[in-house]
Scaffold this motif. Structure first.
Motif, PDB file in Angstrom:
ATOM      1  N   ILE A 134       3.205  32.811  41.492  1.00 26.12           N
ATOM      2  CA  ILE A 134       3.141  31.594  40.680  1.00 26.12           C
ATOM      3  C   ILE A 134       3.822  31.837  39.338  1.00 26.12           C
ATOM      4  CG2 ILE A 134       1.623  29.879  39.611  1.00 26.12           C
ATOM      5  CD1 ILE A 134       1.414  29.835  42.603  1.00 26.12           C
ATOM      6  N   SER A 135       3.589  33.000  38.757  1.00 21.86           N
ATOM      7  CA  SER A 135       4.148  33.324  37.441  1.00 21.86           C
ATOM      8  C   SER A 135       5.669  33.356  37.468  1.00 21.86           C
ATOM      9  CB  SER A 135       3.603  34.675  36.965  1.00 21.86           C
ATOM     10  OG  SER A 135       4.082  34.982  35.674  1.00 21.86           O
ATOM     11  N   ILE A 136       6.239  33.940  38.528  1.00 25.55           N
ATOM     12  CA  ILE A 136       7.699  33.997  38.654  1.00 25.55           C
ATOM     13  C   ILE A 136       8.272  32.595  38.829  1.00 25.55           C
ATOM     14  CG2 ILE A 136       9.583  34.761  40.157  1.00 25.55           C
ATOM     15  CD1 ILE A 136       7.864  37.290  40.723  1.00 25.55           C
ATOM     16  N   ALA A 137       7.630  31.805  39.694  1.00 27.60           N
ATOM     17  CA  ALA A 137       8.090  30.426  39.914  1.00 27.60           C
ATOM     18  C   ALA A 137       7.963  29.602  38.632  1.00 27.60           C
ATOM     19  CB  ALA A 137       7.301  29.780  41.044  1.00 27.60           C
ATOM     20  N   TYR A 138       6.872  29.818  37.899  1.00 26.73           N
ATOM     21  CA  TYR A 138       6.666  29.117  36.621  1.00 26.73           C
ATOM     22  C   TYR A 138       7.838  29.390  35.669  1.00 26.73           C
ATOM     23  CZ  TYR A 138       4.913  28.532  31.851  1.00 26.73           C
ATOM     24  OH  TYR A 138       4.789  28.185  30.522  1.00 26.73           O
ATOM     25  N   ALA A 139       8.207  30.657  35.541  1.00 26.88           N
ATOM     26  CA  ALA A 139       9.306  31.018  34.637  1.00 26.88           C
ATOM     27  C   ALA A 139      10.612  30.357  35.074  1.00 26.88           C
ATOM     28  CB  ALA A 139       9.464  32.538  34.603  1.00 26.88           C
ATOM     29  N   GLU A 140      10.835  30.281  36.386  1.00 30.81           N
ATOM     30  CA  GLU A 140      12.052  29.639  36.888  1.00 30.81           C
ATOM     31  C   GLU A 140      12.060  28.149  36.573  1.00 30.81           C
ATOM     32  OE1 GLU A 140      11.980  30.594  41.014  1.00 30.81           O
ATOM     33  OE2 GLU A 140      12.751  32.643  40.734  1.00 30.81           O
ATOM     34  N   TYR A 141      10.899  27.476  36.714  1.00 33.21           N
ATOM     35  CA  TYR A 141      10.834  26.044  36.418  1.00 33.21           C
ATOM     36  C   TYR A 141      10.984  25.772  34.921  1.00 33.21           C
ATOM     37  CZ  TYR A 141       9.656  24.607  41.166  1.00 33.21           C
ATOM     38  OH  TYR A 141       9.711  24.339  42.519  1.00 33.21           O
ATOM     39  N   VAL A 142      10.450  26.655  34.088  1.00 35.78           N
ATOM     40  CA  VAL A 142      10.631  26.513  32.642  1.00 35.78           C
ATOM     41  C   VAL A 142      12.106  26.611  32.287  1.00 35.78           C
ATOM     42  CG1 VAL A 142      10.286  27.667  30.424  1.00 35.78           C
ATOM     43  CG2 VAL A 142       8.333  27.254  31.916  1.00 35.78           C
ATOM     44  N   GLU A 143      12.779  27.616  32.854  1.00 39.34           N
ATOM     45  CA  GLU A 143      14.208  27.787  32.579  1.00 39.34           C
ATOM     46  C   GLU A 143      15.009  26.576  33.053  1.00 39.34           C
ATOM     47  OE1 GLU A 143      17.834  30.982  33.487  1.00 39.34           O
ATOM     48  OE2 GLU A 143      15.832  31.290  34.334  1.00 39.34           O
ATOM     49  N   ARG A 144      14.650  26.055  34.233  1.00 43.61           N
ATOM     50  CA  ARG A 144      15.343  24.891  34.770  1.00 43.61           C
ATOM     51  C   ARG A 144      15.138  23.670  33.867  1.00 43.61           C
ATOM     52  NH1 ARG A 144      13.905  23.518  40.876  1.00 43.61           N
ATOM     53  NH2 ARG A 144      14.377  25.759  40.959  1.00 43.61           N
ATOM     54  N   ARG A 145      13.911  23.509  33.365  1.00 43.70           N
ATOM     55  CA  ARG A 145      13.625  22.359  32.513  1.00 43.70           C
ATOM     56  C   ARG A 145      14.373  22.468  31.175  1.00 43.70           C
ATOM     57  NH1 ARG A 145      10.143  17.973  32.711  1.00 43.70           N
ATOM     58  NH2 ARG A 145      10.615  18.262  34.909  1.00 43.70           N
ATOM     59  N   LEU A 146      14.464  23.675  30.639  1.00 45.27           N
ATOM     60  CA  LEU A 146      15.217  23.849  29.394  1.00 45.27           C
ATOM     61  C   LEU A 146      16.700  23.551  29.597  1.00 45.27           C
ATOM     62  CD1 LEU A 146      13.588  27.042  27.819  1.00 45.27           C
ATOM     63  CD2 LEU A 146      13.444  24.696  26.990  1.00 45.27           C
ATOM     64  N   LEU A 147      17.237  23.907  30.767  1.00 41.59           N
ATOM     65  CA  LEU A 147      18.629  23.565  31.067  1.00 41.59           C
ATOM     66  C   LEU A 147      18.804  22.049  31.139  1.00 41.59           C
ATOM     67  CD1 LEU A 147      19.559  26.262  33.771  1.00 41.59           C
ATOM     68  CD2 LEU A 147      20.517  26.042  31.467  1.00 41.59           C
TER      69      LEU A 147
END
Length: 465
Positions: free
Chosen positions: A377-390
């Motif tokens: 979950i933590s890894i996926a969370y970080a990926e979604y945060v990065e995607r949202r910032l993009l």
């Protein structure tokens, strides 16, 4: 109030039942129209009892009671009003939701046939609700525990999340209107808008994960009344440009058709918002709004985590249904870009997306093995945060270009929109984006997704006591 020109949904014959409506009141100004709408429900013969439970959170309970007493003062009214515990300080939204849901859940146990309706205080109940409420017993009979309703009018998202599509509409509509004779009748392009809404369900949202083709496509202004001229429509567009900042619908309103057969068209969903029907009291009594904290600050989307817990821990059936309420934005509120809420929204949305992906990507992923998979979950969370910032970065860049087009091509002819454009320009500045990115990244250094996931069972057990 009507929210659709045509209402295809017919009332369903049903036995009488009781309805408990739970509302968190952060503003008397906002809740008063909703209470007036609730008062119209007293005329519905199938509602045996109506109880409104209000948690005053930001307003004095005595002040809210004065307003409610005046509204529900009719003789022989079936509407009773109760209140949550007097608050010495304003609760966070997650804490307030947990508190009101526990109270409403207990009240449901006092009636044999009872359903609950949890509403945000800036919602309005449409006339169509008189028909769709009759369908609640049928959903209960079909073993549905929770129904997630939807919205018409204003988007449930922050106003800043709809700027790009609305500026796109402003440019396209002004260009189109300028190419027409000012005294001619405004053509009605609603059929095009309707096809657009059906093709792109997130047509009103800049940051959709479902599609992005809608971002550059126009939504056309339609006649406000029969015989409206092109010039009158243009004046109307210019007059209402400031609403882009407040989130009130104008250029691209949220319009959701009501299904002819809600049972057939409802779908599984955990995407809960401020319009939720509870058919099983256990959903309220056994499930907290689990809150992800960052340096002691609450992140948003706890209502969606509530839905995930109910679906995957308690194995309750949660369906989305086209039972809309009208989201009534207040334009007298000074618009501002709230950086803390923006960052909280990014983190909350990322956590929700990561948890949903975990359960939906692999049918073998069950709740019992969730605590040991917090790192996933933590890894996926970080990926979604990065995607949202993009997405934010791209959005801010496109909006900046849109503002330049408006300034060069339309501002001289319509100087009254200048103040709104200047405000938007400050919202999407490089400084704001850098601050958002810095706040997200700094906070994420202190956020414990693994620990949060591991704590969920303990939070659920504590709430049930």
């Amino acid at each position: 109030m009507n929210i659709t020109e045509e209402n295809p949904l017919q009332p369903l014959a049903c036995n009488s039942f009781s309805l408990i409506i739970g509302v968190i009141c952060g503003s008397i100004t906002q809740i008063k129209p909703l209470l007036n709408d609730i008062n119209t429900l007293r005329l519905l013969s199938y509602l045996q009892n109506i109880e409104v439970h209000i948690l005053a959170n930001g307003e004095k309970r005595s002040d809210v009671d004065k307003v409610a007493t005046l509204i529900f003062a009719q003789k022989n009214s079936p509407i009773a009003v109760t209140y949550g515990t007097e608050q010495t300080k304003v609760l966070s939204i997650g804490q307030a939701r947990s508190q009101i849901q526990k109270c409403v859940g207990k009240k449901m146990l006092d009636f044999t046939h009872c359903y609950a309706w949890i509403l945000d205080d800036d919602m309005r109940i449409p006339n169509e609700a008189h028909a769709y409420l009759t369908w609640l017993p049928a959903f209960k009979k079909n073993k549905i525990d929770v129904l997630v309703g939807n919205f018409n009018g204003g988007s449930p998202n922050p106003p800043a999340h709809g700027i790009r599509v609305q500026l796109n509409d402003l440019i396209h509509n002004l260009k189109w209107l300028n190419g027409l004779q000012e005294n001619q009748i405004l053509p009605n392009r609603e059929r095009e808008n309707e096809r657009f809404r059906l093709t792109y369900p997130d047509y009103y949202y800049d940051l959709s994960r479902k599609h992005d083709e809608h971002l550059g496509m126009p939504y056309w202004i339609t006649p406000e009344c029969e015989g409206e001229s092109v010039l009158e429509a243009k004046h109307r567009v210019i007059k209402n440009v400031f609403k882009i900042l407040t989130g009130e619908p104008f250029l691209r309103p949220l319009i959701v058709p009501i299904s002819k057969n809600p049972l057939l068209d409802s779908k599984p969903s955990c995407n809960r918002g401020g319009n939720t029907f509870i058919l099983n009291s256990e959903a309220l009594l056994k499930t907290p709004n689990a809150i992800l904290l960052t340096n002691g600050e609450e992140n948003r989307r706890s209502d969606m985590i509530w839905a995930i817990i109910n679906r995957y821990y308690h194995s309750l059936t949660i369906q989305s249904v086209s039972f809309p309420v009208y989201h009534h934005r207040f334009v007298n509120v000074k618009a501002k870009f709230n950086l803390h809420k923006t960052v909280s929204e990014i983190r909350g949305a990322a956590l929700y997306a990561a948890m949903i992906h975990y359960f939906e990507s692999n049918p073998l992923n069950k709740w019992h093995n969730l605590p040991s998979n917090g790192d996933i979950i933590s890894i996926a969370y970080a990926e979604y945060v990065e995607r949202r910032l993009l997405q934010y970065s791209e959005n801010f860049s496109v909006i900046t270009q849109q503002l330049k087009i408006i300034e060069s091509e339309y501002l001289s002819a319509h100087p009254s929109i200048n103040s709104a454009m200047k405000e938007i320009k400050t919202w999407v500045s490089k400084e704001n984006f850098n601050t958002i990115a810095s706040m997200v990244n700094n906070a994420d250094n202190n956020i414990d997704i693994v620990g949060f996931i591991a704590s969920l069972n303990t939070q659920i057990d504590a709430f049930c006591k």
